[in-house]
Design a protein around this motif. Structure first.
Motif, PDB file in Angstrom:
ATOM      1  N   ALA A  62      46.321 -21.279   1.549  1.00  0.00           N
ATOM      2  CA  ALA A  62      46.358 -20.789   0.156  1.00  0.00           C
ATOM      3  C   ALA A  62      47.751 -20.275  -0.181  1.00  0.00           C
ATOM      4  N   CYS A  92      31.774 -26.758  11.090  1.00  0.00           N
ATOM      5  CA  CYS A  92      33.056 -26.908  11.768  1.00  0.00           C
ATOM      6  C   CYS A  92      32.882 -27.631  13.106  1.00  0.00           C
ATOM      7  N   ILE A 152      44.961 -16.364  16.696  1.00  0.00           N
ATOM      8  CA  ILE A 152      44.384 -17.562  16.074  1.00  0.00           C
ATOM      9  C   ILE A 152      44.139 -17.354  14.580  1.00  0.00           C
ATOM     10  N   SER A 176      43.138 -25.465  14.381  1.00  0.00           N
ATOM     11  CA  SER A 176      41.805 -25.925  13.990  1.00  0.00           C
ATOM     12  C   SER A 176      41.665 -27.412  14.277  1.00  0.00           C
ATOM     13  N   GLY A 232      48.855 -18.679   4.855  1.00  0.00           N
ATOM     14  CA  GLY A 232      47.937 -19.716   5.321  1.00  0.00           C
ATOM     15  C   GLY A 232      47.945 -20.837   4.293  1.00  0.00           C
ATOM     16  N   GLY A 252      49.133 -15.385  11.322  1.00  0.00           N
ATOM     17  CA  GLY A 252      50.452 -15.952  11.598  1.00  0.00           C
ATOM     18  C   GLY A 252      50.711 -17.127  10.667  1.00  0.00           C
ATOM     19  N   GLY A 304      37.671 -23.015   3.806  1.00  0.00           N
ATOM     20  CA  GLY A 304      38.159 -24.290   4.323  1.00  0.00           C
ATOM     21  C   GLY A 304      39.600 -24.517   3.888  1.00  0.00           C
ATOM     22  N   ILE A 305      40.303 -25.363   4.629  1.00  0.00           N
ATOM     23  CA  ILE A 305      41.736 -25.592   4.404  1.00  0.00           C
ATOM     24  C   ILE A 305      41.986 -26.176   3.012  1.00  0.00           C
ATOM     25  N   ASN A 326      35.532 -20.013  17.891  1.00  0.00           N
ATOM     26  CA  ASN A 326      35.629 -21.077  16.885  1.00  0.00           C
ATOM     27  C   ASN A 326      35.941 -22.368  17.641  1.00  0.00           C
ATOM     28  N   SER A 386      40.798 -23.989  -0.042  1.00  0.00           N
ATOM     29  CA  SER A 386      41.641 -22.793  -0.207  1.00  0.00           C
ATOM     30  C   SER A 386      42.982 -23.170  -0.827  1.00  0.00           C
ATOM     31  N   GLY A 394      42.913 -14.611   3.692  1.00  0.00           N
ATOM     32  CA  GLY A 394      41.990 -15.197   4.666  1.00  0.00           C
ATOM     33  C   GLY A 394      40.782 -14.294   4.870  1.00  0.00           C
ATOM     34  N   ALA A 446      41.160 -10.350   7.334  1.00  0.00           N
ATOM     35  CA  ALA A 446      42.084  -9.225   7.072  1.00  0.00           C
ATOM     36  C   ALA A 446      41.293  -7.954   6.774  1.00  0.00           C
ATOM     37  N   GLY A 482      40.060 -15.627   1.550  1.00  0.00           N
ATOM     38  CA  GLY A 482      39.952 -14.165   1.466  1.00  0.00           C
ATOM     39  C   GLY A 482      39.463 -13.681   0.113  1.00  0.00           C
ATOM     40  N   GLY A 526      50.940 -20.354   8.752  1.00  0.00           N
ATOM     41  CA  GLY A 526      49.983 -21.463   8.700  1.00  0.00           C
ATOM     42  C   GLY A 526      48.556 -20.986   8.620  1.00  0.00           C
ATOM     43  N   GLY A 527      48.355 -19.659   8.894  1.00  0.00           N
ATOM     44  CA  GLY A 527      47.024 -19.085   8.743  1.00  0.00           C
ATOM     45  C   GLY A 527      46.055 -19.560   9.807  1.00  0.00           C
TER      46      GLY A 527
HETATM   47  C1  LIG Z   1      39.744 -21.935  14.818  1.00  0.00           C
HETATM   48  C2  LIG Z   1      39.506 -22.316  13.393  1.00  0.00           C
HETATM   49  C3  LIG Z   1      39.208 -23.632  13.088  1.00  0.00           C
HETATM   50  C4  LIG Z   1      39.019 -24.008  11.756  1.00  0.00           C
HETATM   51  N1  LIG Z   1      38.797 -25.334  11.478  1.00  0.00           N
HETATM   52  C5  LIG Z   1      38.812 -25.726  10.192  1.00  0.00           C
HETATM   53  C6  LIG Z   1      38.778 -27.119   9.872  1.00  0.00           C
HETATM   54  O1  LIG Z   1      38.755 -27.978  10.740  1.00  0.00           O
HETATM   55  N2  LIG Z   1      38.777 -27.472   8.548  1.00  0.00           N
HETATM   56  C7  LIG Z   1      38.792 -26.524   7.543  1.00  0.00           C
HETATM   57  O2  LIG Z   1      38.781 -26.898   6.357  1.00  0.00           O
HETATM   58  N3  LIG Z   1      38.830 -25.197   7.816  1.00  0.00           N
HETATM   59  C8  LIG Z   1      38.864 -24.789   9.117  1.00  0.00           C
HETATM   60  N4  LIG Z   1      38.929 -23.463   9.406  1.00  0.00           N
HETATM   61  C9  LIG Z   1      38.935 -22.507   8.283  1.00  0.00           C
HETATM   62  C10 LIG Z   1      40.318 -22.529   7.657  1.00  0.00           C
HETATM   63  O3  LIG Z   1      41.254 -22.304   8.630  1.00  0.00           O
HETATM   64  C11 LIG Z   1      40.409 -21.477   6.560  1.00  0.00           C
HETATM   65  O4  LIG Z   1      39.364 -21.678   5.640  1.00  0.00           O
HETATM   66  C12 LIG Z   1      41.738 -21.571   5.824  1.00  0.00           C
HETATM   67  O5  LIG Z   1      42.783 -21.434   6.738  1.00  0.00           O
HETATM   68  C13 LIG Z   1      41.775 -20.505   4.738  1.00  0.00           C
HETATM   69  O6  LIG Z   1      43.065 -20.487   4.216  1.00  0.00           O
HETATM   70  P1  LIG Z   1      43.660 -19.131   3.576  1.00  0.00           P
HETATM   71  O7  LIG Z   1      45.099 -19.407   3.315  1.00  0.00           O
HETATM   72  O8  LIG Z   1      42.788 -18.691   2.481  1.00  0.00           O
HETATM   73  O9  LIG Z   1      43.509 -18.031   4.739  1.00  0.00           O
HETATM   74  P2  LIG Z   1      44.107 -18.012   6.210  1.00  0.00           P
HETATM   75  O10 LIG Z   1      44.397 -19.363   6.708  1.00  0.00           O
HETATM   76  O11 LIG Z   1      43.194 -17.171   6.991  1.00  0.00           O
HETATM   77  O12 LIG Z   1      45.526 -17.291   6.037  1.00  0.00           O
HETATM   78  C14 LIG Z   1      45.611 -15.954   5.659  1.00  0.00           C
HETATM   79  C15 LIG Z   1      46.967 -15.443   6.133  1.00  0.00           C
HETATM   80  O13 LIG Z   1      47.144 -14.129   5.574  1.00  0.00           O
HETATM   81  C16 LIG Z   1      47.771 -13.318   6.531  1.00  0.00           C
HETATM   82  N5  LIG Z   1      47.460 -11.928   6.199  1.00  0.00           N
HETATM   83  C17 LIG Z   1      46.246 -11.308   6.268  1.00  0.00           C
HETATM   84  N6  LIG Z   1      46.351 -10.006   5.896  1.00  0.00           N
HETATM   85  C18 LIG Z   1      47.653  -9.817   5.544  1.00  0.00           C
HETATM   86  C19 LIG Z   1      48.396  -8.680   5.057  1.00  0.00           C
HETATM   87  N7  LIG Z   1      47.813  -7.498   4.843  1.00  0.00           N
HETATM   88  N8  LIG Z   1      49.723  -8.843   4.843  1.00  0.00           N
HETATM   89  C20 LIG Z   1      50.351 -10.046   5.063  1.00  0.00           C
HETATM   90  N9  LIG Z   1      49.697 -11.159   5.533  1.00  0.00           N
HETATM   91  C21 LIG Z   1      48.373 -11.044   5.753  1.00  0.00           C
HETATM   92  C22 LIG Z   1      47.173 -13.767   7.848  1.00  0.00           C
HETATM   93  O14 LIG Z   1      48.008 -13.425   8.934  1.00  0.00           O
HETATM   94  C23 LIG Z   1      47.039 -15.290   7.651  1.00  0.00           C
HETATM   95  O15 LIG Z   1      48.158 -15.978   8.158  1.00  0.00           O
HETATM   96  C24 LIG Z   1      39.103 -23.042  10.725  1.00  0.00           C
HETATM   97  C25 LIG Z   1      39.378 -21.701  11.034  1.00  0.00           C
HETATM   98  C26 LIG Z   1      39.589 -21.340  12.357  1.00  0.00           C
HETATM   99  C27 LIG Z   1      39.901 -19.917  12.694  1.00  0.00           C
END
Ligand SMILES: Cc1cc2nc3c(=O)[nH]c(=O)nc-3n(C[C@H](O)[C@H](O)[C@H](O)COP(=O)(O)OP(=O)(O)OC[C@H]3O[C@@H](n4cnc5c(N)ncnc54)[C@H](O)[C@@H]3O)c2cc1C
Length: 468
Positions: free
Chosen positions: A41, A269, A87, A98, A39, A90, A446-447, A289, A450, A197, A200, A440, A92-93
């Protein structure tokens, strides 16, 4: 409107060839940094490591964004959820589907946030995100950026493994030395960035069992509220300017605090000209969401309307109690919706009148809505605080608290309900070589935040790879 990926005009970006920062010596490393989760991060940790001349191994449980989009469309049409490609999970997370709001509630002006915005521009975001106050990308632009970041990483020796879930961590004497993927393949590394994220759940449970220090964290839960876009434009711009060209769909932000019991109700959001989507990742558990496309031109505007929860709202003091609290509400929402992913819904005036809705207001949720009573889904304190907030806002924003509004359930994933405890080096407090980052980790959300968190973690810890 369904986005056919092949229709998307991929602007031809100048192949990025900025030399690797000369002052950072590349090294022949014995083991390569590992990143779990791709994602925001995970992506920014990878970009930062590559900047130091390193070649990270990246493991993502979900699929490439093209295949993931097919699974998301399939879920909407055939109502078969894929717990590994949806959602939340995958390439891009969660952020890929969003509104792509790039501003954070906490630290908009930090140098890290500016670096994140610059990087988004480098990979295709419009320049204006670098200077407008509330930049947003929209899911269509975000998906293009994700593909460009993927190509950039692969061109520079990073490796990305999709459908690769971390199912175990190799830990001995308080030190992590590698991970297990899909219960079979072992990857050794002395630098493991955990970017999971907030959804998980199985991995949090595994880490807890492995003895990684984790603690529960209060979250906020509630409904998604939706109005016709004209209602919100009239509320925000007034009669004179409600149709003023170029103003676009109006945004709002509301909050209410019950000082007596120290609970807050706030909008979160907000998606102007967006849509309510099914953001579930577990069978039988419904979570909603919001998202929008870059042009924010749908006929509706919606936001999460959530109530702050406290640790004593959870059934136990256990580190995973917040997860159970979320699951409980999501199960009730799934059942109240009839069990085929329709969303339980109630017109706002019926919610205030404590009656169920006969005819539900039109709304943007593609999988259909079923009339239900929000009381059957949420703990009593959530319903009470929502009622209190609406009664307060009735005078202040009558168009918001009107028969134009509909409530849909349930919003539960506003933040991570667990925190993977870390020290000032952003390393796990009890397991060396483990760096929990992003949403996580339980320290950010937030995008942009993170991504910024990931840059910081690499910056602090990469020195171990770069001989002085
Ligand atoms: C519908 C929606 C709309 C949103 N809108 C906004 C917005 O407009 N602005 C904003 O700032 N934030 C928004 N957010 C929140 C934002 O998406 C998250 O805060 C951000 O994506 C966090 O980034 P991350 O990389 O920490 O985690 P994530 O984006 O959640 O990515 C984590 C990744 O880890 C992978 N993963 C998990 N467990 C495992 C494992 N055991 N092994 C391998 N891979 C694994 C997952 O598949 C996922 O792809 C939204 C969220 C959603 C769901």
């Amino acid at each position: 409107m369904e986005i056919i990926l092949s229709d998307l005009q991929i602007p031809n970006f100048p192949v990025y060839s900025e030399p690797i920062k000369a002052n950072r010596k590349t090294t022949s490393i014995k083991d390569r940094p590992v990143i779990v989760g791709f994602g925001p991060a995970g992506m920014f940790a990878a970009l930062e490591l590559i900047d130091y001349g390193l070649k990270p191994l990246i493991f993502e449980r979900g699929k490439k964004i093209e295949e993931r989009s097919v699974d998301v469309q399939k879920f909407i049409k055939e109502r078969e959820i894929n717990p590994e490609s949806n959602i939340q999970f995958g390439e891009g997370g969660a952020g890929s589907y969003s509104d792509g709001k790039l501003f954070s509630r906490r630290n908009n002006n930090s140098s890290y946030v500016n670096r994140v915005l610059k990087t988004f521009i480098k990979f295709g975001a419009p320049e204006e995100i670098g200077y407008i106050s509330k930049p947003h990308l929209g899911t269509d632009v975000l998906r293009t950026i994700v593909r460009n970041i993927r190509s950039y990483i692969l061109e520079r020796g990073g490796e990305i493994y999709y459908g690769s879930k971390m199912t175990d961590i190799l830990i001995s004497e308080g030190k992590a030395s590698g991970i297990i993927i899909n219960g079979e393949k072992e990857y050794l590394s002395s630098s493991i960035y955990i970017a999971l994220g907030h959804s998980a759940r199985d991995t949090f449970e595994m880490m807890h069992e492995k003895g990684v220090a984790i603690e529960q964290r209060p979250i906020s839960v509630g409904v998604r509220i939706e109005h016709p876009v004209e209602t919100i434009n009239l509320m925000r711009y007034g009669d004179k300017y409600k149709d003023f060209p170029g103003l676009g769909a109006a945004a709002y932000s509301l909050n209410y605090t019950n000082r007596k019991i120290q609970r807050g109700v706030y909008t979160f959001c907000m998606c102007p000209g967006g849509e309510v989507i099914n953001a579930s990742s577990n069978q039988g558990m419904l979570v909603l969401n919001g998202m929008s496309y870059s042009h924010r031109s749908s006929a509706f505007s919606n936001a999460a309307l959530v109530v702050t929860c406290r640790a004593d709202d959870y059934k136990s003091t256990g580190p995973l109690a917040g997860l159970e609290f979320q699951k409980d509400i999501e199960r009730k929402a799934f059942d109240a919706g009839g069990g085929r992913w329709e969303a339980p819904a109630q017109n706002l005036m019926d919610f205030l009148g404590e009656s169920s809705s006969v005819g539900l207001n039109k709304n943007s949720y593609k999988m259909g809505t079923v009339s239900a009573d929000m009381k059957d889904i949420f703990p009593a304190f959530v319903v009470e605080e929502l009622l209190a907030a609406f009664n307060k806002w009735k005078e202040e924003v009558p168009l918001f608290v009107s028969n134009h509004a509909i409530l849909l359930g349930a919003e539960t994933r506003t933040a991570s309900p667990v925190r993977i405890k870390r020290n000032e080096k952003l390393e796990s407090v009890n397991i060396k070589n483990l760096y929990p980052i992003g949403e996580g980790s339980g320290y950010t959300g937030g995008i942009t935040s993170s991504a910024a968190d990931a840059i910081k973690a690499v910056e602090i810890n990469v020195s171990r790879f770069i001989p002085c």
